[in-house]
Design a protein around this motif. Structure first.
Motif, PDB file in Angstrom:
ATOM      1  N   LEU A  82       0.832  -1.194   0.000  1.00 26.43           N
ATOM      2  CA  LEU A  82       0.000   0.000   0.000  1.00 26.43           C
ATOM      3  C   LEU A  82       0.871   1.249   0.000  1.00 26.43           C
ATOM      4  O   LEU A  82       1.942   1.276   0.585  1.00 26.43           O
ATOM      5  CB  LEU A  82      -0.896   0.007   1.238  1.00 26.43           C
ATOM      6  N   ARG A  83       0.373   2.274  -0.664  1.00 26.44           N
ATOM      7  CA  ARG A  83       1.068   3.558  -0.657  1.00 26.44           C
ATOM      8  C   ARG A  83       0.815   4.240   0.681  1.00 26.44           C
ATOM      9  O   ARG A  83      -0.052   3.846   1.448  1.00 26.44           O
ATOM     10  CB  ARG A  83       0.553   4.428  -1.801  1.00 26.44           C
ATOM     11  N   ALA A  84       1.575   5.273   0.958  1.00 26.79           N
ATOM     12  CA  ALA A  84       1.484   5.969   2.242  1.00 26.79           C
ATOM     13  C   ALA A  84       0.092   6.559   2.456  1.00 26.79           C
ATOM     14  O   ALA A  84      -0.474   6.452   3.549  1.00 26.79           O
ATOM     15  CB  ALA A  84       2.536   7.068   2.323  1.00 26.79           C
ATOM     16  N   ASP A  85      -0.483   7.169   1.429  1.00 25.03           N
ATOM     17  CA  ASP A  85      -1.811   7.764   1.604  1.00 25.03           C
ATOM     18  C   ASP A  85      -2.877   6.686   1.813  1.00 25.03           C
ATOM     19  O   ASP A  85      -3.824   6.881   2.573  1.00 25.03           O
ATOM     20  CB  ASP A  85      -2.168   8.671   0.436  1.00 25.03           C
ATOM     21  N   GLU A  86      -2.709   5.516   1.181  1.00 20.24           N
ATOM     22  CA  GLU A  86      -3.649   4.421   1.403  1.00 20.24           C
ATOM     23  C   GLU A  86      -3.528   3.879   2.827  1.00 20.24           C
ATOM     24  O   GLU A  86      -4.535   3.561   3.469  1.00 20.24           O
ATOM     25  CB  GLU A  86      -3.402   3.290   0.400  1.00 20.24           C
ATOM     26  N   LEU A  87      -2.300   3.790   3.316  1.00 20.21           N
ATOM     27  CA  LEU A  87      -2.088   3.345   4.694  1.00 20.21           C
ATOM     28  C   LEU A  87      -2.705   4.319   5.693  1.00 20.21           C
ATOM     29  O   LEU A  87      -3.336   3.909   6.668  1.00 20.21           O
ATOM     30  CB  LEU A  87      -0.597   3.182   4.981  1.00 20.21           C
ATOM     31  N   LEU A  88      -2.519   5.616   5.437  1.00 27.52           N
ATOM     32  CA  LEU A  88      -3.094   6.626   6.329  1.00 27.52           C
ATOM     33  C   LEU A  88      -4.616   6.584   6.304  1.00 27.52           C
ATOM     34  O   LEU A  88      -5.270   6.737   7.339  1.00 27.52           O
ATOM     35  CB  LEU A  88      -2.581   8.016   5.962  1.00 27.52           C
ATOM     36  N   ASP A  89      -5.204   6.381   5.120  1.00 29.72           N
ATOM     37  CA  ASP A  89      -6.658   6.277   5.020  1.00 29.72           C
ATOM     38  C   ASP A  89      -7.172   5.060   5.786  1.00 29.72           C
ATOM     39  O   ASP A  89      -8.176   5.135   6.492  1.00 29.72           O
ATOM     40  CB  ASP A  89      -7.103   6.196   3.558  1.00 29.72           C
ATOM     41  N   ALA A  90      -6.486   3.923   5.649  1.00 23.41           N
ATOM     42  CA  ALA A  90      -6.888   2.710   6.361  1.00 23.41           C
ATOM     43  C   ALA A  90      -6.765   2.906   7.867  1.00 23.41           C
ATOM     44  O   ALA A  90      -7.644   2.496   8.637  1.00 23.41           O
ATOM     45  CB  ALA A  90      -6.048   1.523   5.895  1.00 23.41           C
ATOM     46  N   LEU A  91      -5.677   3.543   8.299  1.00 28.18           N
ATOM     47  CA  LEU A  91      -5.473   3.809   9.720  1.00 28.18           C
ATOM     48  C   LEU A  91      -6.539   4.749  10.258  1.00 28.18           C
ATOM     49  O   LEU A  91      -7.088   4.529  11.346  1.00 28.18           O
ATOM     50  CB  LEU A  91      -4.078   4.396   9.953  1.00 28.18           C
ATOM     51  N   SER A  92      -6.863   5.785   9.506  1.00 24.57           N
ATOM     52  CA  SER A  92      -7.887   6.738   9.925  1.00 24.57           C
ATOM     53  C   SER A  92      -9.244   6.053  10.052  1.00 24.57           C
ATOM     54  O   SER A  92      -9.980   6.277  11.017  1.00 24.57           O
ATOM     55  CB  SER A  92      -7.961   7.878   8.910  1.00 24.57           C
ATOM     56  N   SER A  93      -9.565   5.198   9.104  1.00 32.16           N
ATOM     57  CA  SER A  93     -10.828   4.466   9.143  1.00 32.16           C
ATOM     58  C   SER A  93     -10.888   3.531  10.344  1.00 32.16           C
ATOM     59  O   SER A  93     -11.909   3.457  11.046  1.00 32.16           O
ATOM     60  CB  SER A  93     -10.998   3.671   7.847  1.00 32.16           C
ATOM     61  N   GLU A  94      -9.797   2.829  10.611  1.00 35.34           N
ATOM     62  CA  GLU A  94      -9.752   1.920  11.753  1.00 35.34           C
ATOM     63  C   GLU A  94      -9.869   2.687  13.076  1.00 35.34           C
ATOM     64  O   GLU A  94     -10.566   2.251  13.997  1.00 35.34           O
ATOM     65  CB  GLU A  94      -8.462   1.108  11.721  1.00 35.34           C
ATOM     66  N   MET A  95      -9.207   3.830  13.159  1.00 35.53           N
ATOM     67  CA  MET A  95      -9.294   4.634  14.384  1.00 35.53           C
ATOM     68  C   MET A  95     -10.708   5.166  14.592  1.00 35.53           C
ATOM     69  O   MET A  95     -11.201   5.213  15.720  1.00 35.53           O
ATOM     70  CB  MET A  95      -8.278   5.767  14.345  1.00 35.53           C
TER      71      MET A  95
END
Length: 120
Positions: A79-92
């Motif tokens: 995953l790209r950095a922005d995809e990782l951040l989006d996934a992390l934000s959604s999980e949080m």
């Protein structure tokens, strides 16, 4: 170079992305560099006196390396950095919602009544 960077990677030929046999595309994917950079290096090595060495190495690699299966690219794509951040934000956000529900239950009268019944 960090050896863990290459752990789990395999060097393939990628004919779907290649110009001739896909050797440069495979090397670029393995090293995580742009394929154009690898192609420029190959051409420059041929121009500046390593023509036979480069040609022989390319032919040998095109015969030795296996062609990359179509499904291997989909499984190994990180995953790209922005995809990782989006996934992390959604999980949080999900975790925060669950925490609020738990807090709402613990502070409700239902919880206090049930805990009193358990004490009896």
């Amino acid at each position: 170079m960090n050896s863990s960077r290459f752990s789990g990677k395999k060097l393939w030929r990628i004919p779907q992305q290649g110009k001739v046999k896909g050797v440069c595309a495979g090397i670029a994917r393995y090293l995580d560099v742009p394929v154009t950079l690898v192609r420029v290096i190959v051409v420059l090595s041929m121009v500046f006196g390593l023509f036979m060495f480069t040609l022989i190495a390319y032919i040998v690699l095109s015969c030795v390396l296996e062609s990359m299966p179509l499904h291997a690219d989909q499984q190994a794509a990180p995953l790209r950095a922005d995809e990782l951040l989006d996934a992390l934000s959604s999980e949080m956000a999900q975790n925060e919602h669950q925490l609020r529900q738990l807090e709402r239950y613990v502070t409700s009268e239902t919880f206090s009544v049930r805990s009193r019944f358990r004490q009896l």
